[in-house]
Design a protein around this motif. Structure first.
Motif, PDB file in Angstrom:
ATOM      1  N   LEU A  76       4.714  10.195   2.883  1.00  0.00           N
ATOM      2  CA  LEU A  76       3.574   9.284   2.887  1.00  0.00           C
ATOM      3  C   LEU A  76       4.019   7.869   3.280  1.00  0.00           C
ATOM      4  O   LEU A  76       5.112   7.429   2.938  1.00  0.00           O
ATOM      5  N   ARG A  77       3.142   7.168   3.958  1.00  0.00           N
ATOM      6  CA  ARG A  77       3.458   5.825   4.453  1.00  0.00           C
ATOM      7  C   ARG A  77       3.300   4.787   3.339  1.00  0.00           C
ATOM      8  O   ARG A  77       2.284   4.764   2.629  1.00  0.00           O
ATOM      9  N   THR A  78       4.294   3.927   3.208  1.00  0.00           N
ATOM     10  CA  THR A  78       4.274   2.830   2.244  1.00  0.00           C
ATOM     11  C   THR A  78       4.568   1.526   2.980  1.00  0.00           C
ATOM     12  O   THR A  78       5.461   1.481   3.832  1.00  0.00           O
ATOM     13  N   GLN A 110       0.244   5.417   0.667  1.00  0.00           N
ATOM     14  CA  GLN A 110      -0.640   6.542   0.967  1.00  0.00           C
ATOM     15  C   GLN A 110      -0.572   7.550  -0.174  1.00  0.00           C
ATOM     16  O   GLN A 110       0.501   7.815  -0.726  1.00  0.00           O
ATOM     17  N   ARG A 111      -1.709   8.109  -0.545  1.00  0.00           N
ATOM     18  CA  ARG A 111      -1.777   9.035  -1.673  1.00  0.00           C
ATOM     19  C   ARG A 111      -1.640  10.478  -1.194  1.00  0.00           C
ATOM     20  O   ARG A 111      -2.139  10.841  -0.124  1.00  0.00           O
ATOM     21  N   THR A 166       0.848  -1.189   0.000  1.00  0.00           N
ATOM     22  CA  THR A 166       0.000   0.000   0.000  1.00  0.00           C
ATOM     23  C   THR A 166       0.880   1.234   0.000  1.00  0.00           C
ATOM     24  O   THR A 166       1.977   1.227   0.564  1.00  0.00           O
TER      25      THR A 166
END
Length: 258
Positions: free
Chosen positions: A192-194, A32-33, A30
């Motif tokens: 952003l979190r990945t 985050q956008r 995933t």
């Protein structure tokens, strides 16, 4: 029952990586956008333009997702598998795809476009963008920011120097745009979190985004891949920080130069 390293490696190593579609990672990673909604804003600008250029279009997926494109829309791409994919996807939509080396000069006349866009370009040739923009025209781009996913990169390459962490900083983009004669009207950076949920996602990502670990092959990095697989199995998803910045710049109109 969890899948073995060998199963995950074989699946990811054989997956096709043409284009810029990351749907293979659904359920496996995933990201985050950014809050600004690039595709929505891109669509708004495309709807108002008369002639648009999408630089480094990849497989054309982003441009194809725009609801309304200008009467004249052109896309450039350098990687042959992506040129073929973009042509197949975009030609039915009336978009001309030009095979380009991603080196200056751009194969277009001065002042050819009132809108130039690019999503995640490898390099931004600011002087060329300014040249092909019409007076009053707009450059609109979402780009990879500094030290993006470096937690993963440094897992394979070890600690990187501070000057490499500083590359792709939006402040540098602003300075380069202004040096080319453009006026920056919007500049935003987000971290952003990945998350990567299995080693197959890591292998696929590094095969597709080839500049992250430039010499990456499964064979060369198999010991590190196995170690990371065991870490994910033990501790859960591997977490990294993705950085993105949005930049919009305008070429001064002819009247403003008088």
């Amino acid at each position: 029952m969890s899948r073995t390293y060998e199963e995950l490696e074989a699946e990811a190593a054989s997956a096709p990586v043409e284009g810029w579609d990351f749907s293979w990672l659904n359920g496996r990673a995933t990201e985050q956008r950014p809050s600004w909604g690039y595709l929505r804003q891109l669509g708004e600008r495309m709807a108002r333009a008369s002639a648009a250029l999408d630089i480094q279009t990849g497989g054309g997926e982003v441009l194809a997702g725009v609801p309304k494109r200008p009467p004249l829309t052109v896309a450039t791409e350098s990687w042959p598998p992506n040129v073929a994919k973009a042509t197949k996807l975009l030609h039915p939509l009336g978009v001309v795809v030009v095979a380009d080396s991603d080196e200056p000069p751009l194969p277009f006349a001065d002042s050819a476009f009132d809108l130039v866009v690019s999503r995640h370009p490898v390099t931004t040739w600011w002087t060329e963008i300014a040249r092909v923009l019409q007076p009053g025209g707009t450059y609109f781009s979402q780009q990879v920011g500094p030290a993006s996913v470096f937690e993963l990169v440094e897992f394979f390459l070890g600690p990187l120097p501070a000057e490499i962490h500083r590359r792709r900083h939006p402040d540098d983009a602003r300075a380069q745009a202004e040096s080319a004669g453009l006026h920056v009207t919007d500049l935003r950076l987000e971290s952003l979190r990945t998350e990567f949920f299995d080693i197959g996602a890591v292998i696929y990502f590094l095969r597709k985004v080839i500049w992250m670990v430039p010499d990456f092959t499964v064979e060369r990095y198999r010991p590190q891949l196995r170690a990371l697989h065991e870490r994910i199995q033990r501790d859960g998803p591997f977490v990294a920080r993705t950085t993105r910045f949005l930049i919009e710049a305008h070429k001064p109109s002819a009247s403003s130069n008088r």
